[in-house]
Design a protein around this motif. Structure first.
Motif, PDB file in Angstrom:
ATOM      1  N   ASP A   1       0.836  -1.196   0.000  1.00 49.95           N
ATOM      2  CA  ASP A   1       0.000   0.000   0.000  1.00 49.95           C
ATOM      3  C   ASP A   1       0.872   1.247   0.000  1.00 49.95           C
ATOM      4  N   MET A   2       0.445   2.240  -0.747  1.00 51.94           N
ATOM      5  CA  MET A   2       1.119   3.536  -0.748  1.00 51.94           C
ATOM      6  C   MET A   2       0.435   4.401   0.307  1.00 51.94           C
ATOM      7  N   LEU A   3       1.176   4.852   1.309  1.00 51.40           N
ATOM      8  CA  LEU A   3       0.584   5.588   2.420  1.00 51.40           C
ATOM      9  C   LEU A   3       0.671   7.100   2.256  1.00 51.40           C
ATOM     10  N   GLY A   4       1.461   7.583   1.325  1.00 53.25           N
ATOM     11  CA  GLY A   4       1.658   9.023   1.156  1.00 53.25           C
ATOM     12  C   GLY A   4       2.817   9.509   2.005  1.00 53.25           C
TER      13      GLY A   4
ATOM     14  N   VAL B   1       5.490   3.776   2.642  1.00 49.53           N
ATOM     15  CA  VAL B   1       4.935   2.631   1.932  1.00 49.53           C
ATOM     16  C   VAL B   1       4.776   1.484   2.926  1.00 49.53           C
ATOM     17  N   LYS B   2       3.691   0.714   2.818  1.00 52.14           N
ATOM     18  CA  LYS B   2       3.535  -0.492   3.632  1.00 52.14           C
ATOM     19  C   LYS B   2       3.981  -1.671   2.779  1.00 52.14           C
ATOM     20  N   VAL B   3       4.870  -2.521   3.344  1.00 53.11           N
ATOM     21  CA  VAL B   3       5.400  -3.678   2.623  1.00 53.11           C
ATOM     22  C   VAL B   3       5.253  -4.937   3.476  1.00 53.11           C
ATOM     23  N   ARG B   4       5.242  -6.097   2.804  1.00 51.93           N
ATOM     24  CA  ARG B   4       5.320  -7.392   3.485  1.00 51.93           C
ATOM     25  C   ARG B   4       6.689  -7.974   3.157  1.00 51.93           C
ATOM     26  N   CYS B   5       7.496  -8.148   4.185  1.00 49.45           N
ATOM     27  CA  CYS B   5       8.866  -8.624   4.002  1.00 49.45           C
ATOM     28  C   CYS B   5       8.916 -10.149   3.907  1.00 49.45           C
ATOM     29  N   ALA B   6      10.047 -10.650   3.430  1.00 52.15           N
ATOM     30  CA  ALA B   6      10.236 -12.089   3.253  1.00 52.15           C
ATOM     31  C   ALA B   6      10.188 -12.832   4.584  1.00 52.15           C
TER      32      ALA B   6
ATOM     33  N   TRP C   1      10.056   5.227  -9.540  1.00 46.78           N
ATOM     34  CA  TRP C   1       8.633   5.225  -9.214  1.00 46.78           C
ATOM     35  C   TRP C   1       8.269   3.872  -8.648  1.00 46.78           C
ATOM     36  N   ILE C   2       7.718   3.877  -7.450  1.00 41.52           N
ATOM     37  CA  ILE C   2       7.334   2.650  -6.765  1.00 41.52           C
ATOM     38  C   ILE C   2       5.812   2.559  -6.747  1.00 41.52           C
ATOM     39  N   ARG C   3       5.293   1.368  -7.110  1.00 50.16           N
ATOM     40  CA  ARG C   3       3.856   1.142  -7.181  1.00 50.16           C
ATOM     41  C   ARG C   3       3.482  -0.091  -6.359  1.00 50.16           C
ATOM     42  N   GLU C   4       2.193  -0.221  -6.056  1.00 52.09           N
ATOM     43  CA  GLU C   4       1.723  -1.408  -5.342  1.00 52.09           C
ATOM     44  C   GLU C   4       2.039  -2.652  -6.159  1.00 52.09           C
ATOM     45  N   GLY C   5       2.499  -3.694  -5.485  1.00 48.54           N
ATOM     46  CA  GLY C   5       2.845  -4.944  -6.158  1.00 48.54           C
ATOM     47  C   GLY C   5       4.302  -5.046  -6.557  1.00 48.54           C
ATOM     48  N   ASP C   6       5.061  -3.960  -6.477  1.00 51.60           N
ATOM     49  CA  ASP C   6       6.476  -3.993  -6.842  1.00 51.60           C
ATOM     50  C   ASP C   6       7.279  -4.797  -5.835  1.00 51.60           C
ATOM     51  N   LEU C   7       8.369  -5.403  -6.303  1.00 50.70           N
ATOM     52  CA  LEU C   7       9.317  -6.092  -5.441  1.00 50.70           C
ATOM     53  C   LEU C   7      10.447  -5.129  -5.119  1.00 50.70           C
TER      54      LEU C   7
END
Length: 94
Positions: free
Chosen positions: A24-27, A31-36, A54-60
């Motif tokens: 999720d992009m929080l502004g 950014v909210k990420v799920r780590c390995a 540019w970072i988008r939702e779903g990017d690694l």
């Protein structure tokens, strides 16, 4: 066709870095990420990347968690879609 045709040498995680997927992009460059390691973290996009990558939702991405606050961190690298696919094919990601 050779075995390594189309294969690129990719940046791998260094000490303290983890693979993560952008949820999720929080502004405000957050950014909210799920780590390995299974943990969700709120990470920031450092100034050197803000206008260039540019970072988008779903990017690694690669994330470096903070030493003093494990639920936060910094993004250190963003993979292109083809690079992420290559990492999945080679078994670096689950």
């Amino acid at each position: 066709m050779t075995e390594n045709e189309g294969r690129r040498d990719l940046r791998m995680p260094e000490d303290g870095e983890l693979f993560a997927e952008v949820l999720d992009m929080l502004g405000a460059n957050r950014v909210k990420v799920r780590c390995a390691d299974g943990q969700e973290r709120t990470v920031r996009i450092p100034g050197r990347m803000q206008k260039r990558v540019w970072i988008r939702e779903g990017d690694l991405v690669l994330v470096e968690p903070w030493d003093w606050q494990d639920e936060k961190g910094d993004i250190t690298w963003r993979y292109e879609k083809s690079e992420a696919d290559q990492l999945r094919e080679e078994g670096h990601l689950q």
